[in-house]
Scaffold this active site. Structure first.
Site, PDB file in Angstrom:
ATOM      1  N   ARG A  40       0.812  -1.218   0.000  1.00 39.07           N
ATOM      2  CA  ARG A  40       0.000   0.000   0.000  1.00 39.07           C
ATOM      3  C   ARG A  40       0.848   1.273   0.000  1.00 39.07           C
ATOM      4  O   ARG A  40       0.480   2.274  -0.616  1.00 39.07           O
ATOM      5  CB  ARG A  40      -0.928  -0.019   1.224  1.00 39.07           C
ATOM      6  CG  ARG A  40      -2.084   0.991   1.165  1.00 39.07           C
ATOM      7  CD  ARG A  40      -2.954   0.853   2.389  1.00 39.07           C
ATOM      8  NE  ARG A  40      -4.177   1.664   2.326  1.00 39.07           N
ATOM      9  CZ  ARG A  40      -4.660   2.321   3.353  1.00 39.07           C
ATOM     10  NH1 ARG A  40      -4.056   2.277   4.529  1.00 39.07           N
ATOM     11  NH2 ARG A  40      -5.771   3.040   3.226  1.00 39.07           N
ATOM     12  N   ALA A  66      -7.984   7.011   0.154  1.00 36.58           N
ATOM     13  CA  ALA A  66      -7.805   5.581  -0.100  1.00 36.58           C
ATOM     14  C   ALA A  66      -8.608   4.859   0.973  1.00 36.58           C
ATOM     15  O   ALA A  66      -8.465   5.141   2.164  1.00 36.58           O
ATOM     16  CB  ALA A  66      -6.331   5.202  -0.014  1.00 36.58           C
ATOM     17  N   SER A  67      -9.477   3.959   0.583  1.00 34.76           N
ATOM     18  CA  SER A  67     -10.415   3.338   1.518  1.00 34.76           C
ATOM     19  C   SER A  67      -9.711   2.469   2.560  1.00 34.76           C
ATOM     20  O   SER A  67      -8.559   2.061   2.403  1.00 34.76           O
ATOM     21  CB  SER A  67     -11.430   2.482   0.753  1.00 34.76           C
ATOM     22  OG  SER A  67     -12.218   3.271  -0.101  1.00 34.76           O
ATOM     23  N   GLN A  68     -10.440   2.175   3.624  1.00 40.89           N
ATOM     24  CA  GLN A  68      -9.966   1.306   4.690  1.00 40.89           C
ATOM     25  C   GLN A  68      -9.660  -0.082   4.116  1.00 40.89           C
ATOM     26  O   GLN A  68     -10.509  -0.691   3.470  1.00 40.89           O
ATOM     27  CB  GLN A  68     -11.051   1.210   5.762  1.00 40.89           C
ATOM     28  CG  GLN A  68     -10.705   0.347   6.951  1.00 40.89           C
ATOM     29  CD  GLN A  68     -11.849   0.319   7.950  1.00 40.89           C
ATOM     30  OE1 GLN A  68     -12.872   0.977   7.765  1.00 40.89           O
ATOM     31  NE2 GLN A  68     -11.692  -0.443   9.016  1.00 40.89           N
ATOM     32  N   PRO A  69      -8.445  -0.609   4.332  1.00 44.24           N
ATOM     33  CA  PRO A  69      -8.069  -1.894   3.725  1.00 44.24           C
ATOM     34  C   PRO A  69      -9.015  -3.042   4.054  1.00 44.24           C
ATOM     35  O   PRO A  69      -9.338  -3.843   3.171  1.00 44.24           O
ATOM     36  CB  PRO A  69      -6.659  -2.137   4.280  1.00 44.24           C
ATOM     37  CG  PRO A  69      -6.116  -0.766   4.497  1.00 44.24           C
ATOM     38  CD  PRO A  69      -7.283   0.043   4.979  1.00 44.24           C
TER      39      PRO A  69
END
Length: 224
Positions: A40, A66-69
């Site tokens: 990431r 960037a979204s939560q993994p």
């Protein structure tokens, strides 16, 4: 500093994130392996590298995140992606999720509204030699009809309703995950196309940036 040294710096944090993801219900080993393979920190602005392996959304510029993994991993786990799948992603963002999808599917077609984000994502994907991804700058609510139908569609922004063009671009047996609701609170729904009909199941509550476009929100929320 050499790339290998940078990668070594984040190994512990990346493995800790994978443990957190498992604690939060991610059990698909193919998904976990894909998240381990794609780093990431290689997709994020230098100003937020220290947050690269938090299980949280992080800013990537232009008012986007960037979204939560673990939420991204939930998308992929629910969609049950196969190596033969053709996937449409709405919201390329920094390109991290795109690269993870490329590990799991045969082809990934990704649409991004903001040209600067798309260009940056393309540069990172090319640098990492990700060759099974095509990017388009455009209105994600319209999709990408040229390569339809798609086995899976992931929408990484929230719409007031499910855009009709995306439903039309689902393959028979296809799946779509999309956040639907108000600008502030949404529910993540999974839509399936079976015998030409659509079924809808709620997955979880969520909060995403608005999906702007002809079949989404018309503009950014007004600022007070």
């Amino acid at each position: 500093m050499e790339a290998g040294a940078v990668n070594d710096r984040f190994i512990g944090q990346r493995r800790a994130l994978l443990n957190v993801m498992q604690e939060r219900g991610i059990h698909d080993m193919n998904v976990l392996r894909a998240f381990d393979a794609v780093h990431r920190h290689e997709f994020l602005p230098s100003s937020v590298l220290h947050r690269a392996y938090e299980d949280a959304p992080v800013p990537i510029g232009f008012g986007q995140t960037a979204s939560q993994p673990s939420l991204q991993a939930l998308y992929m786990q629910v969609l049950q992606l196969k190596p033969s799948d053709k996937v449409l992603e709405i919201g390329t963002g920094c390109g991290f999720q795109t690269a993870v999808l490329a590990q799991l599917a045969d082809r990934v077609y990704s649409v991004e509204r903001l040209r600067d984000l798309s260009v940056r994502a393309r540069e990172r994907l090319d640098a990492l030699r990700v060759s099974n991804v095509a990017l388009l700058v455009g209105d994600g609510t319209i999709g990408w009809s040229r390569y339809a139908p798609y086995d899976a569609i992931l929408v990484a922004a929230a719409a007031p309703d499910v855009p009709g063009p995306l439903l039309d671009q689902m393959a028979e047996g296809g799946r779509m995950l999309i956040p639907v609701g108000s600008r502030d609170v949404q529910r993540l729904v999974c839509i399936r196309r079976v015998d030409g009909r659509y079924t809808e199941d709620e997955v979880t509550a969520c909060t995403f940036v608005p999906l702007l476009g002809r079949f989404g929100w018309e503009s950014e929320a007004p600022r007070g």
